[in-house]
Design a protein around this motif. Sequence first.
Motif, PDB file in Angstrom:
ATOM      1  N   TRP A 143      37.917  44.745  41.691  1.00  0.00           N
ATOM      2  CA  TRP A 143      38.130  44.625  40.240  1.00  0.00           C
ATOM      3  C   TRP A 143      36.879  45.014  39.441  1.00  0.00           C
ATOM      4  O   TRP A 143      36.924  45.085  38.214  1.00  0.00           O
ATOM      5  CB  TRP A 143      38.484  43.179  39.893  1.00  0.00           C
ATOM      6  CG  TRP A 143      39.921  42.825  39.942  1.00  0.00           C
ATOM      7  CD1 TRP A 143      40.678  42.616  41.056  1.00  0.00           C
ATOM      8  CD2 TRP A 143      40.803  42.614  38.825  1.00  0.00           C
ATOM      9  NE1 TRP A 143      41.961  42.277  40.711  1.00  0.00           N
ATOM     10  CE2 TRP A 143      42.068  42.262  39.340  1.00  0.00           C
ATOM     11  CE3 TRP A 143      40.637  42.676  37.449  1.00  0.00           C
ATOM     12  CZ2 TRP A 143      43.157  41.980  38.527  1.00  0.00           C
ATOM     13  CZ3 TRP A 143      41.720  42.385  36.629  1.00  0.00           C
ATOM     14  CH2 TRP A 143      42.968  42.051  37.160  1.00  0.00           C
ATOM     15  N   ARG A 144      35.753  45.231  40.099  1.00  0.00           N
ATOM     16  CA  ARG A 144      34.464  45.329  39.409  1.00  0.00           C
ATOM     17  C   ARG A 144      34.483  46.308  38.236  1.00  0.00           C
ATOM     18  O   ARG A 144      34.025  45.998  37.130  1.00  0.00           O
ATOM     19  CB  ARG A 144      33.374  45.734  40.405  1.00  0.00           C
ATOM     20  CG  ARG A 144      31.972  45.766  39.807  1.00  0.00           C
ATOM     21  CD  ARG A 144      30.953  46.089  40.885  1.00  0.00           C
ATOM     22  NE  ARG A 144      30.909  45.051  41.893  1.00  0.00           N
ATOM     23  CZ  ARG A 144      30.145  43.964  41.808  1.00  0.00           C
ATOM     24  NH1 ARG A 144      29.382  43.775  40.750  1.00  0.00           N
ATOM     25  NH2 ARG A 144      30.145  43.071  42.777  1.00  0.00           N
ATOM     26  N   GLY A 145      35.004  47.494  38.429  1.00  0.00           N
ATOM     27  CA  GLY A 145      35.005  48.487  37.354  1.00  0.00           C
ATOM     28  C   GLY A 145      35.865  48.078  36.173  1.00  0.00           C
ATOM     29  O   GLY A 145      35.572  48.431  35.024  1.00  0.00           O
ATOM     30  N   ARG A 146      36.908  47.295  36.404  1.00  0.00           N
ATOM     31  CA  ARG A 146      37.818  46.888  35.321  1.00  0.00           C
ATOM     32  C   ARG A 146      37.280  45.702  34.545  1.00  0.00           C
ATOM     33  O   ARG A 146      37.799  45.374  33.476  1.00  0.00           O
ATOM     34  CB  ARG A 146      39.187  46.561  35.903  1.00  0.00           C
ATOM     35  CG  ARG A 146      39.837  47.783  36.567  1.00  0.00           C
ATOM     36  CD  ARG A 146      41.293  47.581  36.839  1.00  0.00           C
ATOM     37  NE  ARG A 146      41.857  48.765  37.494  1.00  0.00           N
ATOM     38  CZ  ARG A 146      43.088  49.222  37.284  1.00  0.00           C
ATOM     39  NH1 ARG A 146      43.891  48.611  36.447  1.00  0.00           N
ATOM     40  NH2 ARG A 146      43.518  50.294  37.914  1.00  0.00           N
ATOM     41  N   LEU A 147      36.247  45.044  35.066  1.00  0.00           N
ATOM     42  CA  LEU A 147      35.706  43.882  34.376  1.00  0.00           C
ATOM     43  C   LEU A 147      34.710  44.254  33.295  1.00  0.00           C
ATOM     44  O   LEU A 147      34.002  43.404  32.766  1.00  0.00           O
ATOM     45  CB  LEU A 147      35.085  42.923  35.392  1.00  0.00           C
ATOM     46  CG  LEU A 147      36.109  42.302  36.351  1.00  0.00           C
ATOM     47  CD1 LEU A 147      35.447  41.313  37.277  1.00  0.00           C
ATOM     48  CD2 LEU A 147      37.227  41.629  35.580  1.00  0.00           C
TER      49      LEU A 147
ATOM     50  N   PRO B 266      36.509  37.081  39.665  1.00  0.00           N
ATOM     51  CA  PRO B 266      35.283  37.465  40.391  1.00  0.00           C
ATOM     52  C   PRO B 266      35.244  38.981  40.604  1.00  0.00           C
ATOM     53  O   PRO B 266      36.258  39.579  40.985  1.00  0.00           O
ATOM     54  CB  PRO B 266      35.403  36.709  41.719  1.00  0.00           C
ATOM     55  CG  PRO B 266      36.357  35.592  41.440  1.00  0.00           C
ATOM     56  CD  PRO B 266      37.322  36.123  40.425  1.00  0.00           C
ATOM     57  N   PRO B 267      34.110  39.628  40.357  1.00  0.00           N
ATOM     58  CA  PRO B 267      34.046  41.097  40.399  1.00  0.00           C
ATOM     59  C   PRO B 267      34.349  41.716  41.749  1.00  0.00           C
ATOM     60  O   PRO B 267      34.797  42.856  41.817  1.00  0.00           O
ATOM     61  CB  PRO B 267      32.599  41.400  39.974  1.00  0.00           C
ATOM     62  CG  PRO B 267      31.854  40.125  40.184  1.00  0.00           C
ATOM     63  CD  PRO B 267      32.833  39.026  39.949  1.00  0.00           C
ATOM     64  N   ASP B 268      34.127  40.985  42.844  1.00  0.00           N
ATOM     65  CA  ASP B 268      34.364  41.562  44.167  1.00  0.00           C
ATOM     66  C   ASP B 268      35.770  41.282  44.699  1.00  0.00           C
ATOM     67  O   ASP B 268      36.061  41.549  45.866  1.00  0.00           O
ATOM     68  CB  ASP B 268      33.320  41.037  45.170  1.00  0.00           C
ATOM     69  CG  ASP B 268      31.931  41.579  44.862  1.00  0.00           C
ATOM     70  OD1 ASP B 268      31.850  42.751  44.449  1.00  0.00           O
ATOM     71  OD2 ASP B 268      30.944  40.847  45.023  1.00  0.00           O
ATOM     72  N   THR B 269      36.654  40.774  43.830  1.00  0.00           N
ATOM     73  CA  THR B 269      38.045  40.566  44.230  1.00  0.00           C
ATOM     74  C   THR B 269      38.700  41.909  44.529  1.00  0.00           C
ATOM     75  O   THR B 269      38.555  42.864  43.765  1.00  0.00           O
ATOM     76  CB  THR B 269      38.828  39.867  43.102  1.00  0.00           C
ATOM     77  OG1 THR B 269      38.202  38.619  42.805  1.00  0.00           O
ATOM     78  CG2 THR B 269      40.272  39.633  43.518  1.00  0.00           C
TER      79      THR B 269
ATOM     80  N   LEU C  39      35.026  44.333  25.959  1.00  0.00           N
ATOM     81  CA  LEU C  39      33.828  43.526  26.148  1.00  0.00           C
ATOM     82  C   LEU C  39      33.303  43.813  27.540  1.00  0.00           C
ATOM     83  O   LEU C  39      33.963  43.490  28.527  1.00  0.00           O
ATOM     84  CB  LEU C  39      34.142  42.035  26.006  1.00  0.00           C
ATOM     85  CG  LEU C  39      34.656  41.607  24.634  1.00  0.00           C
ATOM     86  CD1 LEU C  39      35.030  40.138  24.657  1.00  0.00           C
ATOM     87  CD2 LEU C  39      33.600  41.860  23.579  1.00  0.00           C
ATOM     88  N   GLU C  40      32.144  44.412  27.641  1.00  0.00           N
ATOM     89  CA  GLU C  40      31.669  44.887  28.932  1.00  0.00           C
ATOM     90  C   GLU C  40      31.130  43.757  29.797  1.00  0.00           C
ATOM     91  O   GLU C  40      30.409  42.884  29.338  1.00  0.00           O
ATOM     92  CB  GLU C  40      30.578  45.945  28.741  1.00  0.00           C
ATOM     93  CG  GLU C  40      31.108  47.235  28.143  1.00  0.00           C
ATOM     94  CD  GLU C  40      30.071  48.340  28.201  1.00  0.00           C
ATOM     95  OE1 GLU C  40      28.918  48.025  28.518  1.00  0.00           O
ATOM     96  OE2 GLU C  40      30.428  49.479  27.948  1.00  0.00           O
ATOM     97  N   TYR C  41      31.512  43.805  31.049  1.00  0.00           N
ATOM     98  CA  TYR C  41      30.932  42.920  32.055  1.00  0.00           C
ATOM     99  C   TYR C  41      29.658  43.583  32.571  1.00  0.00           C
ATOM    100  O   TYR C  41      29.671  44.747  32.935  1.00  0.00           O
ATOM    101  CB  TYR C  41      31.934  42.742  33.204  1.00  0.00           C
ATOM    102  CG  TYR C  41      31.378  41.973  34.378  1.00  0.00           C
ATOM    103  CD1 TYR C  41      31.381  40.589  34.376  1.00  0.00           C
ATOM    104  CD2 TYR C  41      30.848  42.643  35.470  1.00  0.00           C
ATOM    105  CE1 TYR C  41      30.886  39.891  35.451  1.00  0.00           C
ATOM    106  CE2 TYR C  41      30.349  41.937  36.551  1.00  0.00           C
ATOM    107  CZ  TYR C  41      30.370  40.567  36.531  1.00  0.00           C
ATOM    108  OH  TYR C  41      29.871  39.879  37.598  1.00  0.00           O
ATOM    109  N   LYS C  42      28.535  42.865  32.582  1.00  0.00           N
ATOM    110  CA  LYS C  42      27.261  43.497  32.914  1.00  0.00           C
ATOM    111  C   LYS C  42      26.521  42.722  33.993  1.00  0.00           C
ATOM    112  O   LYS C  42      25.474  42.162  33.750  1.00  0.00           O
ATOM    113  CB  LYS C  42      26.373  43.615  31.670  1.00  0.00           C
ATOM    114  CG  LYS C  42      26.926  44.551  30.612  1.00  0.00           C
ATOM    115  CD  LYS C  42      25.943  44.716  29.467  1.00  0.00           C
ATOM    116  CE  LYS C  42      26.452  45.695  28.439  1.00  0.00           C
ATOM    117  NZ  LYS C  42      25.520  45.877  27.326  1.00  0.00           N
ATOM    118  N   GLU C  43      27.040  42.681  35.183  1.00  0.00           N
ATOM    119  CA  GLU C  43      26.294  42.087  36.284  1.00  0.00           C
ATOM    120  C   GLU C  43      25.226  43.088  36.710  1.00  0.00           C
ATOM    121  O   GLU C  43      25.518  44.223  37.050  1.00  0.00           O
ATOM    122  CB  GLU C  43      27.210  41.778  37.454  1.00  0.00           C
ATOM    123  CG  GLU C  43      26.462  41.107  38.589  1.00  0.00           C
ATOM    124  CD  GLU C  43      27.370  40.806  39.766  1.00  0.00           C
ATOM    125  OE1 GLU C  43      27.467  39.643  40.132  1.00  0.00           O
ATOM    126  OE2 GLU C  43      27.973  41.760  40.288  1.00  0.00           O
ATOM    127  N   GLY C  44      23.968  42.653  36.687  1.00  0.00           N
ATOM    128  CA  GLY C  44      22.887  43.537  37.081  1.00  0.00           C
ATOM    129  C   GLY C  44      22.497  44.523  35.996  1.00  0.00           C
ATOM    130  O   GLY C  44      21.610  45.334  36.175  1.00  0.00           O
TER     131      GLY C  44
END
Length: 341
Positions: free
Chosen positions: A29-33, A60-63, A94-99
């Motif tokens: 899911w990471r890119g869609r978050l 969770p982004p790694d789902t 709304l962008e998810y920005k892990e890292g």
Amino acid sequence: MFWQLLFQSEDESYGLYLKPVAGPDEITWRGRLKLSYKIFIKEIKDNRTTELCNSNLVIPPDTKIIYGFGCSKVFKKSVLQNGELIIGVTIKNLEYKEGGFSKAYSPKSIPKNLIDAWKDQLFDYQPADVEFNVQGEKFYACSSILSKRSEYFAKILSGQWSESTVVQGENDDNNENDGNDNVTNDSKIQLKDNLTKNNEISTHQIKHRIEIYEYDSITFSSMLEYLYTNQVIWTNKDNDSIAVGLFRLADQYLLSDLRERAKIRILNELNLSNVSEIMFNLASRYEDLKGPVLKFMAKNFEEINNSQEFKNVLANLVNYPNYNVVLSEIWAEYFKIQRVK
């Protein structure tokens, strides 16, 4: 992006779920978050609106991309009043920005050189005539498709570069030499289902043989599949990422689109466990990759410094000749961040 919105009967209740329709490059899911999602259900009757569900999805982004998220048994069937039911999802930018990485790969239309390569096969069919030997594993491809898709392969297969050689004798029954046939290829490739099996290839049709020593067959076959389909397999059979290997391949073989896609994939997969190896063994040699990896490492350096992966680098410094230079750059970036704080 494509989705399914699933409204499901669950015993005496209803559930609502949002499920991705996965694209060719999507694993998690990471890119869609980089977006946020809220699902809702309303019932309207006699000009009155009753809210039955209004839920923000936390994923969770790694789902894995195959899984949907939502609310089970969100309301009982008995509460419905035979009004107008409105079921939907609100998607916000709304962008998810892990890292700290927010760039995403935007798929383009099918490349013209891929269309031309397959169109040529319709009117002038060419069987597989290139044999690749990747660390002992053999794969086959058509030189016409490789040449259309890659300037690197076009030059190798035409004999313009020194790596190239054309097989003599096996594919010329008369064994005649017209002056252009004393070129032989020293490189090899695999493409999974799109290429002919080993025992189905006649030795008389192979014109080029290419030996590949520095890459494993899984990574190399993924690059070949990209050349044939423009799609990328990002993991091996154990579901481990091969993005770093594909980045190296794409850089060496001048495949700018694949290189950019692999770079974005590396940055999206960056974490405390893999950043040390990527920083000291890869990113330091590529300026466009080095900047964001350096910032990630400096931002999280206190945790990374105590990680087993970083200790493994320290224990094998002979494998990282630029260690001191890279470490000094990390420290400089680290202190810059601390001053800002």
